[in-house]
Design an enzyme around this catalytic site. Structure first.
Site, mmCIF file in Angstrom:
data_model
loop_
_atom_site.group_PDB
_atom_site.id
_atom_site.type_symbol
_atom_site.label_atom_id
_atom_site.label_comp_id
_atom_site.label_asym_id
_atom_site.label_seq_id
_atom_site.Cartn_x
_atom_site.Cartn_y
_atom_site.Cartn_z
ATOM 1 N N ASP A 121 17.233 -7.742 41.672
ATOM 2 C CA ASP A 121 17.888 -6.352 41.668
ATOM 3 C C ASP A 121 16.629 -5.396 40.947
ATOM 4 O OD1 ASP A 121 18.920 -3.992 41.512
ATOM 5 O OD2 ASP A 121 20.964 -4.847 40.771
ATOM 6 N N GLU A 144 -4.664 -11.354 21.008
ATOM 7 C CA GLU A 144 -4.096 -12.910 21.120
ATOM 8 C C GLU A 144 -4.597 -13.282 22.669
ATOM 9 O OE1 GLU A 144 0.325 -12.975 21.685
ATOM 10 O OE2 GLU A 144 0.382 -11.102 20.910
ATOM 11 N N CYS A 154 1.440 -10.144 18.122
ATOM 12 C CA CYS A 154 1.458 -8.693 18.201
ATOM 13 C C CYS A 154 1.182 -7.983 17.067
ATOM 14 C CB CYS A 154 2.528 -8.290 19.132
ATOM 15 S SG CYS A 154 2.871 -9.048 20.551
ATOM 16 N N THR A 171 7.404 -8.759 31.735
ATOM 17 C CA THR A 171 7.095 -7.999 30.772
ATOM 18 C C THR A 171 5.512 -7.801 30.712
ATOM 19 O OG1 THR A 171 7.161 -9.807 29.198
ATOM 20 C CG2 THR A 171 9.365 -8.510 29.593
ATOM 21 N N SER A 229 13.393 -15.439 21.286
ATOM 22 C CA SER A 229 12.589 -14.686 20.624
ATOM 23 C C SER A 229 12.933 -13.429 20.247
ATOM 24 C CB SER A 229 11.314 -14.441 21.673
ATOM 25 O OG SER A 229 11.548 -13.608 22.637
ATOM 26 N N HIS A 261 7.405 -2.162 17.702
ATOM 27 C CA HIS A 261 6.481 -3.039 18.923
ATOM 28 C C HIS A 261 7.738 -2.929 19.953
ATOM 29 C CE1 HIS A 261 5.022 -6.234 20.847
ATOM 30 N NE2 HIS A 261 6.027 -7.041 20.569
ATOM 31 N N LYS A 316 18.067 -2.620 21.491
ATOM 32 C CA LYS A 316 18.890 -3.547 20.534
ATOM 33 C C LYS A 316 18.295 -3.192 19.058
ATOM 34 C CE LYS A 316 18.455 -7.253 23.818
ATOM 35 N NZ LYS A 316 19.645 -7.407 24.651
ATOM 36 N N ASN A 353 4.162 -4.993 28.153
ATOM 37 C CA ASN A 353 3.533 -5.097 26.922
ATOM 38 C C ASN A 353 2.168 -5.341 26.702
ATOM 39 O OD1 ASN A 353 3.755 -6.340 24.403
ATOM 40 N ND2 ASN A 353 4.960 -7.970 24.793
ATOM 41 N N SER A 378 5.328 -12.518 17.037
ATOM 42 C CA SER A 378 6.091 -13.535 17.108
ATOM 43 C C SER A 378 5.444 -14.535 16.255
ATOM 44 C CB SER A 378 6.118 -14.146 18.487
ATOM 45 O OG SER A 378 6.855 -13.312 19.295
HETATM 46 P P1 HMG Z 1 15.366 -12.543 31.689
HETATM 47 O O1 HMG Z 1 16.306 -13.721 31.854
HETATM 48 O O2 HMG Z 1 14.642 -12.579 32.997
HETATM 49 O O3 HMG Z 1 16.377 -11.280 31.721
HETATM 50 O O4 HMG Z 1 14.690 -12.593 30.351
HETATM 51 P P2 HMG Z 1 17.911 -11.229 31.715
HETATM 52 O O5 HMG Z 1 18.848 -11.755 32.492
HETATM 53 O O6 HMG Z 1 18.103 -11.415 29.851
HETATM 54 O O7 HMG Z 1 18.089 -9.891 31.850
HETATM 55 C C1 HMG Z 1 17.375 -8.633 30.956
HETATM 56 C C2 HMG Z 1 18.347 -7.493 30.722
HETATM 57 O O8 HMG Z 1 18.510 -6.894 31.906
HETATM 58 C C3 HMG Z 1 19.641 -7.966 29.989
HETATM 59 O O9 HMG Z 1 20.028 -6.930 29.103
HETATM 60 C C4 HMG Z 1 20.509 -8.024 31.319
HETATM 61 O O10 HMG Z 1 21.697 -7.579 31.104
HETATM 62 C C5 HMG Z 1 19.806 -6.740 32.061
HETATM 63 P P3 HMG Z 1 20.584 -7.217 27.685
HETATM 64 O O11 HMG Z 1 22.069 -7.849 28.047
HETATM 65 O O12 HMG Z 1 19.630 -8.071 27.102
HETATM 66 O O13 HMG Z 1 20.962 -6.088 27.039
HETATM 67 N N1 HMG Z 1 20.165 -6.984 33.507
HETATM 68 C C6 HMG Z 1 20.356 -5.714 34.203
HETATM 69 N N2 HMG Z 1 20.793 -4.485 33.883
HETATM 70 C C7 HMG Z 1 21.155 -3.603 35.019
HETATM 71 N N3 HMG Z 1 21.251 -3.941 36.118
HETATM 72 C C8 HMG Z 1 21.019 -5.242 36.651
HETATM 73 C C9 HMG Z 1 20.508 -6.385 35.573
HETATM 74 N N4 HMG Z 1 20.207 -7.568 35.648
HETATM 75 C C10 HMG Z 1 19.896 -7.669 34.480
HETATM 76 N N5 HMG Z 1 20.953 -5.702 38.056
HETATM 77 C C11 HMG Z 1 13.417 -11.836 28.540
HETATM 78 C C12 HMG Z 1 14.394 -11.478 29.527
HETATM 79 C C13 HMG Z 1 13.102 -10.859 27.488
HETATM 80 C C14 HMG Z 1 14.015 -13.240 27.854
HETATM 81 C C15 HMG Z 1 12.112 -12.435 29.094
HETATM 82 O O14 HMG Z 1 11.560 -11.430 29.956
HETATM 83 C C16 HMG Z 1 11.149 -12.846 28.615
HETATM 84 O O15 HMG Z 1 10.926 -14.337 28.108
HETATM 85 N N6 HMG Z 1 10.166 -12.174 27.793
HETATM 86 C C17 HMG Z 1 8.903 -12.716 26.915
HETATM 87 C C18 HMG Z 1 9.511 -12.633 25.597
HETATM 88 C C19 HMG Z 1 9.660 -11.341 24.910
HETATM 89 O O16 HMG Z 1 9.309 -10.352 25.416
HETATM 90 N N7 HMG Z 1 10.544 -11.281 23.830
HETATM 91 C C20 HMG Z 1 10.616 -10.165 23.228
HETATM 92 C C21 HMG Z 1 10.844 -10.546 21.524
HETATM 93 S S1 HMG Z 1 9.427 -11.361 21.014
HETATM 94 C C22 HMG Z 1 8.036 -10.066 20.948
HETATM 95 O O17 HMG Z 1 8.402 -8.995 20.948
HETATM 96 C C23 HMG Z 1 6.854 -10.622 20.751
HETATM 97 C C24 HMG Z 1 5.961 -10.865 22.016
HETATM 98 O O18 HMG Z 1 5.298 -9.380 22.128
HETATM 99 C C25 HMG Z 1 4.704 -11.452 21.666
HETATM 100 C C26 HMG Z 1 4.112 -11.302 20.579
HETATM 101 O O19 HMG Z 1 4.318 -10.924 19.294
HETATM 102 O O20 HMG Z 1 2.620 -11.916 20.534
HETATM 103 C C27 HMG Z 1 6.411 -11.113 23.116
#
Ligand code: HMG
Length: 446
Positions: A31, A83, A120, A163, A211, A244, A253, A328, A364
């Site tokens: 979706d 990175e 990051c 992302t 994460s 970030h 959040k 990102n 991270s």
């Molecule tokens: P996912 O499993 O694809 O998504 O992983 P989800 O099922 O958790 O859905 C995401 C959000 O969309 C949720 O919201 C759902 O409810 C919502 P939340 O409950 O969390 O508020 N959702 C919807 N909303 C409206 N209509 C819909 C719908 N469907 C779902 N139909 C995940 C998401 C972020 C885990 C994934 O994208 C990922 O692994 N990303 C990479 C890691 C990441 O970005 N982590 C962030 C923190 S770590 C960080 O920031 C460091 C980083 O930048 C690296 C560095 O430092 O070098 C990553």
């Protein structure tokens, strides 16, 4: 005491755009609202076939130096935060300096060059290094060039694919800056974590859900640490709070938890008490899990209050605008959040000189850092010079098949070379093939 901070900045976005709702979501059978509403992202930027971390960083830096009328001799240090490096020895800053030396008559032979790595947060750490170098009096009147540049790609099929993004932010760090003064106070939250890492591999190993929790935990520690040096805070102390931003949903959040923390024991908590009660205190509970349930319930209610929503709309939402269109950028991410906020202030004629920002960086592995910045009187002129809106409009939209091809081009194991650029290079540095020692080579195209 000499004032030190960000004198100017320039942003370069990867020249391709992948629409997440229109193009990516249908290909995943998902979706579009998961991307637009859940993650808060509309599109990702990707580098064209002739772009990489060096070209994006060099293009941003060149525009910055030209606009400020600077020569290589004015720069005493070049630090690149990334990175996405492709060389374990020779730093990306030497490649970028090499590019810039093609277009200047002089060189950077007396500048100290390096590369910073801590996921990051390395972009902010490079700012800190530059700040410390100037404050230590070692700069001989020169400025530092800090470049945060990344191609944030995930393996195909990884949840992180949603992302992705690519771009660079170049910042000039100087005495008496025109844009922002950095606070000497900093707060840190740091712990050995394995939620996101790249052990000798290009694409990250990620435990996405964890994460998110690690980000929140380190951010909370950094906030407490910052308060221990800055004194207690009030949410209205800061015009904007750039975080970030791996995706805007993450900031949604983090901002809520930060707000809850800051209002504890303040008149705001007391005012909200008639509506949602006071914040739960651990001593009032027999066990931790009941206490945590009560905290969650309070936090959910806090989110719905007018007071919180107005603060979020004014202080956080404006920091997310560029991120929503680009994804990102890893090391550059918090720096485009700050730029989004300043753009918003200019577009809404907000008086910002002397106002403060609270800047919340994260990497991270994992570490969060919080510091304050004071807006300087030249901020409007600096922000008016940004070309990011024009760059975003000029991006070439790619189909899903084109996305698959461009992902392969930038996959170090494949380096697919049979893909032509989608855009015609002009007035920019381009990747121009490989040298005899395996080095990447670059040319400036008029
Ligand atoms: P996912 O499993 O694809 O998504 O992983 P989800 O099922 O958790 O859905 C995401 C959000 O969309 C949720 O919201 C759902 O409810 C919502 P939340 O409950 O969390 O508020 N959702 C919807 N909303 C409206 N209509 C819909 C719908 N469907 C779902 N139909 C995940 C998401 C972020 C885990 C994934 O994208 C990922 O692994 N990303 C990479 C890691 C990441 O970005 N982590 C962030 C923190 S770590 C960080 O920031 C460091 C980083 O930048 C690296 C560095 O430092 O070098 C990553």
């Amino acid at each position: 005491m000499v004032t030190v901070g960000i004198d100017a900045l320039e942003i370069h976005t990867g020249k391709l755009a992948l629409d997440l709702g229109e193009t990516f979501a249908p290909a995943q059978g998902e979706d579009p609202d998961k991307y637009r509403k859940g993650l808060g992202l509309y599109a990702s930027s990707f580098p064209d076939a002739h772009e990489d971390i060096v070209t994006m960083g060099a293009n941003a830096a060149y525009r910055l130096l030209k606009r400020k009328g600077l020569e290589p001799a004015d720069i005493g240090r070049i630090d690149v935060a990334t990175e996405s490096a492709f060389d374990n020895s020779k730093p990306v800053s030497t490649y970028i300096a090499g590019c810039l030396e093609q277009v200047f008559d002089s060189n950077f032979h007396h500048a100290n060059k390096g590369e910073r790595k801590f996921a990051c947060i390395a972009g902010t750490q490079s700012l800190d290094d530059a700040y410390n170098w100037i404050r230590a009096g070692r700069n001989r009147g020169r400025s530092a060039l800090v470049i945060a540049t990344d191609t944030a790609l995930y393996a195909r099929g990884d949840a992180g694919e949603a992302t992705q993004g690519a771009g660079a932010v170049a910042m000039l760090i100087s005495e008496d800056p025109s844009l922002l003064e950095l606070s000497p106070e900093q707060g840190f939250g740091s712990a050995d974590e394995t939620d996101f890492l790249k052990p000798n591999q290009q694409f990250p190993s990620v435990d996405g859900k964890r994460s998110v929790q690690v980000y929140l935990a380190r951010m909370r520690e950094a906030l407490s640490d910052f308060e221990s040096v800055s004194g207690s805070m009030h949410p209205d102390d800061f015009a904007y709070v750039p975080f970030h931003t791996p995706f805007p949903g993450m900031v949604r959040k983090a901002a809520l938890l930060g707000y809850r923390h800051i209002i504890r024991e303040t008149p705001i908590e007391a005012e909200l008490a008639s509506e949602i009660g006071r914040q739960p205190r651990p001593e009032a509970f027999d066990d931790e899990s009941t206490y945590l349930d009560a905290v969650r319930e309070y936090t959910d209610e806090l989110k719905t209050t007018d007071r919180y929503q107005q603060w979020y709309e004014a202080t956080i939402e404006p920091t997310l605008s560029i991120s929503r269109s680009v994804g990102n950028w890893y090391t550059g991410s918090v720096h485009i959040a700050r730029a989004s906020a300043l753009k918003h202030a200019r577009e809404t004629d907000r008086q910002l000189t002397g106002k403060r920002l609270l800047v919340a960086s994260y990497g991270s592995g994992a570490q969060a850092e919080i510091h304050a910045e004071t807006v300087q009187s030249g901020w409007q002129e600096e922000i008016e010079s940004l070309t990011i809106d024009e760059q975003l409009d000029m991006r070439h939209d790619i189909s899903f098949e084109e996305y698959e091809r461009i992902h392969d081009v930038h996959n170090h194991d494949l380096s697919a070379s049979d893909v032509d650029s989608f855009t015609e290079p002009a007035d920019e540095f381009i990747f121009d093939g490989w040298g005899e020692m395996g080095e990447r080579q670059y040319t400036y195209v008029e």
